[in-house]
Design a protein around this motif. Structure first.
Motif, PDB file in Angstrom:
ATOM      1  N   LEU A 113       0.821  -1.206   0.000  1.00  0.00           N
ATOM      2  CA  LEU A 113       0.000   0.000   0.000  1.00  0.00           C
ATOM      3  C   LEU A 113       0.858   1.260   0.000  1.00  0.00           C
ATOM      4  O   LEU A 113       0.494   2.269  -0.595  1.00  0.00           O
ATOM      5  CB  LEU A 113      -0.920   0.005   1.223  1.00  0.00           C
ATOM      6  CG  LEU A 113      -2.085  -0.991   1.229  1.00  0.00           C
ATOM      7  CD1 LEU A 113      -2.800  -0.940   2.569  1.00  0.00           C
ATOM      8  CD2 LEU A 113      -3.056  -0.709   0.100  1.00  0.00           C
ATOM      9  N   ASP A 114       2.010   1.189   0.677  1.00  0.00           N
ATOM     10  CA  ASP A 114       2.884   2.363   0.758  1.00  0.00           C
ATOM     11  C   ASP A 114       3.403   2.787  -0.610  1.00  0.00           C
ATOM     12  O   ASP A 114       3.701   3.961  -0.835  1.00  0.00           O
ATOM     13  CB  ASP A 114       4.069   2.079   1.690  1.00  0.00           C
ATOM     14  CG  ASP A 114       3.631   1.926   3.138  1.00  0.00           C
ATOM     15  OD1 ASP A 114       2.567   2.459   3.485  1.00  0.00           O
ATOM     16  OD2 ASP A 114       4.347   1.249   3.907  1.00  0.00           O
ATOM     17  N   LYS A 130      -3.988   6.300  -3.214  1.00  0.00           N
ATOM     18  CA  LYS A 130      -4.139   6.246  -1.753  1.00  0.00           C
ATOM     19  C   LYS A 130      -5.314   7.079  -1.270  1.00  0.00           C
ATOM     20  O   LYS A 130      -5.999   6.711  -0.307  1.00  0.00           O
ATOM     21  CB  LYS A 130      -2.847   6.741  -1.088  1.00  0.00           C
ATOM     22  CG  LYS A 130      -1.659   5.808  -1.206  1.00  0.00           C
ATOM     23  CD  LYS A 130      -0.456   6.400  -0.482  1.00  0.00           C
ATOM     24  CE  LYS A 130       0.764   5.510  -0.607  1.00  0.00           C
ATOM     25  NZ  LYS A 130       1.937   6.108   0.066  1.00  0.00           N
ATOM     26  N   ILE A 143      -8.585   5.229  -1.149  1.00  0.00           N
ATOM     27  CA  ILE A 143      -8.648   4.020  -0.335  1.00  0.00           C
ATOM     28  C   ILE A 143      -8.546   4.393   1.145  1.00  0.00           C
ATOM     29  O   ILE A 143      -7.750   5.248   1.529  1.00  0.00           O
ATOM     30  CB  ILE A 143      -7.491   3.066  -0.708  1.00  0.00           C
ATOM     31  CG1 ILE A 143      -7.627   2.612  -2.168  1.00  0.00           C
ATOM     32  CG2 ILE A 143      -7.454   1.860   0.216  1.00  0.00           C
ATOM     33  CD1 ILE A 143      -6.436   1.840  -2.671  1.00  0.00           C
ATOM     34  N   ASP A 144      -9.336   3.745   1.951  1.00  0.00           N
ATOM     35  CA  ASP A 144      -9.207   3.879   3.399  1.00  0.00           C
ATOM     36  C   ASP A 144      -8.058   2.961   3.824  1.00  0.00           C
ATOM     37  O   ASP A 144      -8.247   1.767   4.067  1.00  0.00           O
ATOM     38  CB  ASP A 144     -10.513   3.480   4.089  1.00  0.00           C
ATOM     39  CG  ASP A 144     -10.475   3.676   5.596  1.00  0.00           C
ATOM     40  OD1 ASP A 144      -9.372   3.885   6.143  1.00  0.00           O
ATOM     41  OD2 ASP A 144     -11.540   3.619   6.223  1.00  0.00           O
ATOM     42  N   LEU A 145      -6.850   3.526   3.891  1.00  0.00           N
ATOM     43  CA  LEU A 145      -5.657   2.714   4.097  1.00  0.00           C
ATOM     44  C   LEU A 145      -5.681   1.930   5.404  1.00  0.00           C
ATOM     45  O   LEU A 145      -5.088   0.853   5.513  1.00  0.00           O
ATOM     46  CB  LEU A 145      -4.408   3.600   4.055  1.00  0.00           C
ATOM     47  CG  LEU A 145      -4.139   4.290   2.715  1.00  0.00           C
ATOM     48  CD1 LEU A 145      -2.931   5.201   2.826  1.00  0.00           C
ATOM     49  CD2 LEU A 145      -3.920   3.267   1.613  1.00  0.00           C
ATOM     50  N   ASP A 146      -6.353   2.454   6.408  1.00  0.00           N
ATOM     51  CA  ASP A 146      -6.373   1.783   7.709  1.00  0.00           C
ATOM     52  C   ASP A 146      -7.395   0.649   7.766  1.00  0.00           C
ATOM     53  O   ASP A 146      -7.201  -0.323   8.508  1.00  0.00           O
ATOM     54  CB  ASP A 146      -6.686   2.796   8.815  1.00  0.00           C
ATOM     55  CG  ASP A 146      -5.590   3.841   8.971  1.00  0.00           C
ATOM     56  OD1 ASP A 146      -4.416   3.498   8.749  1.00  0.00           O
ATOM     57  OD2 ASP A 146      -5.917   4.994   9.298  1.00  0.00           O
ATOM     58  N   SER A 156      -9.388  -0.601   4.732  1.00  0.00           N
ATOM     59  CA  SER A 156      -9.716  -1.325   3.493  1.00  0.00           C
ATOM     60  C   SER A 156      -9.031  -2.688   3.482  1.00  0.00           C
ATOM     61  O   SER A 156      -7.808  -2.782   3.553  1.00  0.00           O
ATOM     62  CB  SER A 156      -9.282  -0.497   2.277  1.00  0.00           C
ATOM     63  OG  SER A 156     -10.035   0.686   2.188  1.00  0.00           O
ATOM     64  N   SER A 196     -14.306   7.553   1.296  1.00  0.00           N
ATOM     65  CA  SER A 196     -13.256   8.139   0.459  1.00  0.00           C
ATOM     66  C   SER A 196     -13.735   8.338  -0.975  1.00  0.00           C
ATOM     67  O   SER A 196     -13.343   9.288  -1.661  1.00  0.00           O
ATOM     68  CB  SER A 196     -11.992   7.263   0.482  1.00  0.00           C
ATOM     69  OG  SER A 196     -12.279   5.948   0.031  1.00  0.00           O
TER      70      SER A 196
END
Length: 437
Positions: free
Chosen positions: A73-74, A81, A84-87, A89, A422
Motif C-alpha cells: 500500500l505504501d 491512496k 482508499i481507506d488505508l487503515d 480497506s 473516500s
C-alpha cells in the motif's frame, strides 16, 4: 470520416498471436476469435438522439500497455491512496492502465471461497465459472459492433465470485489509474453473487492526464442469483477526447437485489448503457446516476430496467448538471413485460443547466405489457432555481456560493448513496472541480 470508421476491420491473426504470446487461456482466445468472426456482420449502436457515425470508437494504438506494479500500500501513487481507506480497506484491487498492479483480499474471504482476480487470469484459473457467465446472460458478444470489439480487445478488468450464503461486510474496491496517453481501457467486470450472498463492489476510474485520444470500452456484468444482494458503486473520471462506450448490465433472479450508484464524471464523449433485467419474482433494482458535463462534451445515458418477474420493483433516479457547451441525453426506460404481474417501475430524470449553450434532454419512457402494475415517471430540464438563490443570498451568502450549495444539494441523492467515504469525498471534489472551474 464516417465511411472510414464503418469500414474498420479487425486483424484476427494479430489479435490471436498477441493473446498467445501473453499465454492466455484457450477459452479467452476462443472468445476473441468469435468476436472477430462476427464483427463485420454486426450493426453499430444507434443511441437515441445522438449521432455517433463520426465518433471514432476504434483504431486503438496499442492493445496492451505495460505499466508499473506495486508491492505494498505504501508504494501506491498518492492519487490512489486518497481513494482508499488505508487503515480499514481489506479488499483492494488496483489496475495501472492495463496492468494488474496490486491485490489485497481478506484471508477469511479466501477461506470461504471468495474469488477476486484480474479477468485474464480468472479465465485460466476458473474456466467453469467464466464459461457459464462471461458474456452469456448480461452482455452478448454479438449484441453490436462495440460489444464484439470489446471481447476482441479485452485488456483488463476483474472477476469477482461470492459463494452461496457468504456475506461480505467490507466493500471490494477496484481502482483503475489511467496515466498513459497510449493506453485504451477495454475493461471487463464480471461479478457473480451466488444464492443468498451479499457484496458491495466499488470501482474508481481516474486520470492525471488532461487529454487522451485512446478508447474506452467498458463492460460490466452483474449476476445476482436467488436471494442475493449486490451494491455496485462507481466514480468514472477520465480525460478529454477519450471516445467511449460504457455498458453495465445486471441480471437478477428470484428475490435478488441489484443497486447501482454511479458518478459518471468523464470529460469525454461517452455512450452509456445501463440495463438491469429483473428476471426473478420479487427481484429489485435501484439505480442512481449523477453526472456533470463541461466544455463541449457529449454524453448519452440510456438506463433501463426490464421486468420479467412478478412483484418486481425498480426505481431510476438520474440527476445531471450541464455547463459551457456540454450536451446530455437522458433516456430512462421502465419496461414491464407480459407476465410481470404487480411489477412497480418508477423513474425520475432531472437536468440542471448552468449556461445558455448547455443542452439537456430528459426522456422518460414507460413500456407496459401487463395490466396489474404500478408505474410512474418525472422529468425536468431547467436552470438554477432563482427562489432558492434568493433565499440563500438573503441570508448573506454570495451568489457563487449559493449556486454551489444548490448544485451540491441537487446532486446529493446519488453522492450519499456511494458506500465508501473516500469515494464519496472523491465524487464531491470532482463535482466541485467541474462546476466551479
Amino acid at each position: 470520416m464516417a465511411t472510414e470508421l464503418n469500414a474498420f476491420e479487425l486483424n484476427k491473426e494479430e489479435i490471436i498471436a498477441e493473446a498467445n504470446t501473453r499465454g492466455e487461456s484457450e477459452f479467452l482466445i476462443g472468445k476473441r476469435k468469435e468476436a472477430v468472426d462476427k464483427f463485420d456482420s454486426l450493426d453499430m449502436i444507434k443511441p437515441d438522439k445522438t449521432k455517433v457515425d463520426k465518433w471514432d470508437f476504434f483504431n486503438v494504438t496499442s492493445p496492451v500497455v505495460e505499466s508499473s506494479t506495486y508491492n505494498s500500500l505504501d508504494e501506491l501513487p498518492e492519487g490512489v491512496k486518497e481513494l482508499i481507506d488505508l487503515d480499514n480497506s481489506k479488499n483492494i484491487y488496483v489496475q495501472h492502465n492495463n496492468t494488474p498492479a496490486f491485490l489485497r483480499i481478506d484471508e477469511k474471504l479466501k477461506a470461504k471461497g471468495v474469488i477476486v482476480e484480474n479477468i485474464i487470469d480468472a479465465a485460466d484459473n476458473h474456466p467453469e465459472l467464466l464459461e457459464k457467465y462471461f458474456m452469456t446472460e448480461g452482455v452478448k458478444i454479438d449484441e453490436n459492433k462495440l460489444t464484439a470489439y470489446h471481447a476482441a480487445l479485452l485488456n483488463g478488468g476483474v472477476f469477482i465470485y461470492v459463494p452461496k450464503d457468504v456475506h461480505i461486510e467490507d466493500p471490494i474496491q477496484m481502482v483503475v489509474l489511467h496515466d498513459d496517453k497510449e493506453a485504451s481501457l477495454f475493461n471487463h467486470v464480471l461479478l457473480v453473487a451466488d444464492e443468498g450472498s451479499e457484496v458491495t463492489y466499488v470501482e474508481n476510474y481516474f486520470t492525471n492526464l488532461e487529454s487522451s485520444t485512446e478508447k474506452l470500452n467498458i463492460v460490466s456484468e452483474v449476476i445476482a442469483l436467488n436471494n442475493s444482494k449486490v451494491t455496485y458503486g462507481s466514480v468514472d473520471f477520465l480525460p478529454k477526447e477519450m471516445t467511449g462506450y460504457v455498458n453495465r448490465r445486471g441480471v437478477a433472479s428470484d428475490d435478488a437485489n441489484i443497486d447501482w450508484a454511479l458518478g459518471l464524471m468523464n470529460d469525454s464523449n461517452i455512450i452509456y448503457d445501463n440495463t438491469t433485467y429483473l428476471n426473478g419474482d420479487r427481484s429489485e433494482s435501484d439505480l442512481k446516476i449523477v453526472t456533470v458535463g463541461r466544455g463541449e462534451t457529449k454524453a448519452n445515458f440510456t438506463t433501463q430496467i426490464i421486468h420479467y418477474g412478478k412483484d418486481s420493483n425498480a426505481h431510476i433516479l438520474k440527476h445531471g448538471v450541464m455547463k459551457d457547451s456540454a450536451t446530455s441525453i437522458f433516456n430512462g426506460i421502465g419496461y414491464i413485460k407480459h407476465g410481470a404481474t404487480r411489477a412497480d417501475a418508477q423513474q425520475e430524470s432531472r437536468i440542471l443547466m448552468l449556461s445558455e449553450k448547455a443542452r439537456g434532454d430528459a426522456n422518460p419512457i414507460l413500456l407496459i405489457d401487463e395490466d396489474d402494475v404500478t408505474a410512474g415517471h418525472a422529468a425536468s430540464v431547467g436552470r438554477v432555481d432563482e427562489l432558492q438563490l434568493f433565499y440563500l443570498m438573503s441570508r448573506g451568502i454570495e451568489k457563487r456560493e449559493a449556486e454551489r450549495l444548490v448544485i451540491h444539494g441537487f446532486l446529493d441523492p446519488v453522492v450519499k448513496a456511494l458506500p465508501i467515504e473516500s469515494v464519496r469525498k472523491q465524487l464531491k471534489e470532482i463535482i466541485e472541480l467541474k462546476v466551479l472551474s
